[in-house]
Motif scaffolding. Sequence first.
Motif, mmCIF file in Angstrom:
data_model
loop_
_atom_site.group_PDB
_atom_site.id
_atom_site.type_symbol
_atom_site.label_atom_id
_atom_site.label_comp_id
_atom_site.label_asym_id
_atom_site.label_seq_id
_atom_site.Cartn_x
_atom_site.Cartn_y
_atom_site.Cartn_z
ATOM 1 N N THR A 11 0.825 -1.199 0.000
ATOM 2 C CA THR A 11 0.000 0.000 0.000
ATOM 3 C C THR A 11 0.866 1.258 0.000
ATOM 4 N N SER A 12 0.272 2.337 -0.427
ATOM 5 C CA SER A 12 0.924 3.642 -0.398
ATOM 6 C C SER A 12 0.009 4.608 0.335
ATOM 7 N N PRO A 13 0.495 5.250 1.393
ATOM 8 C CA PRO A 13 -0.359 6.210 2.096
ATOM 9 C C PRO A 13 -0.592 7.448 1.239
ATOM 10 N N VAL A 14 -1.781 8.026 1.383
ATOM 11 C CA VAL A 14 -2.126 9.257 0.685
ATOM 12 C C VAL A 14 -2.747 10.234 1.675
ATOM 13 N N LYS A 28 -6.674 0.125 4.251
ATOM 14 C CA LYS A 28 -5.733 -0.622 5.078
ATOM 15 C C LYS A 28 -6.439 -0.916 6.386
#
Length: 146
Positions: A11-14, A28
């Motif tokens: 995952t990539s945080p935004v 998540k």
Amino acid sequence: MTWTLPEPILTSPVAVPNLPPGAAAEPKWDGYRAQLARCPGGRVLLLRSRQGTDMTAAFPEVREAALAQLPGDTGLDGELVVWEDGRLACERLQQRLARRRGDGALAAAYTWPAHLVVFDLLRLEGTGLTPRLYRERRTALEALFR
């Protein structure tokens, strides 16, 4: 032919969860990333963490559910979670991994049952799906659990 689970896409945080039209995303959860593979012979081959740790013995209820519900030669990607008192309890997952074998794993499964929240279908009855578009895999995943 033997197949293996692919490396998970992380995952990539935004800062703002705005998605462009046609894009898809999964939240998540407060759990452990997990991939599950059921081999062609029918038994669960592996429930592994994103680092490759074999977690199969620590989650016998997930293993039994996969045996009951999934066709052979199928692979899933998702997240293990435990609900307690109306909230996700990551600390219970940590306690579950500490009780990986035998009676300890069974007692922990009874006390803090885990659920595999599945968000991607990697393989279905011997057909690798990872080259396909996500929306096609998602449609096949929803059909599998319908």
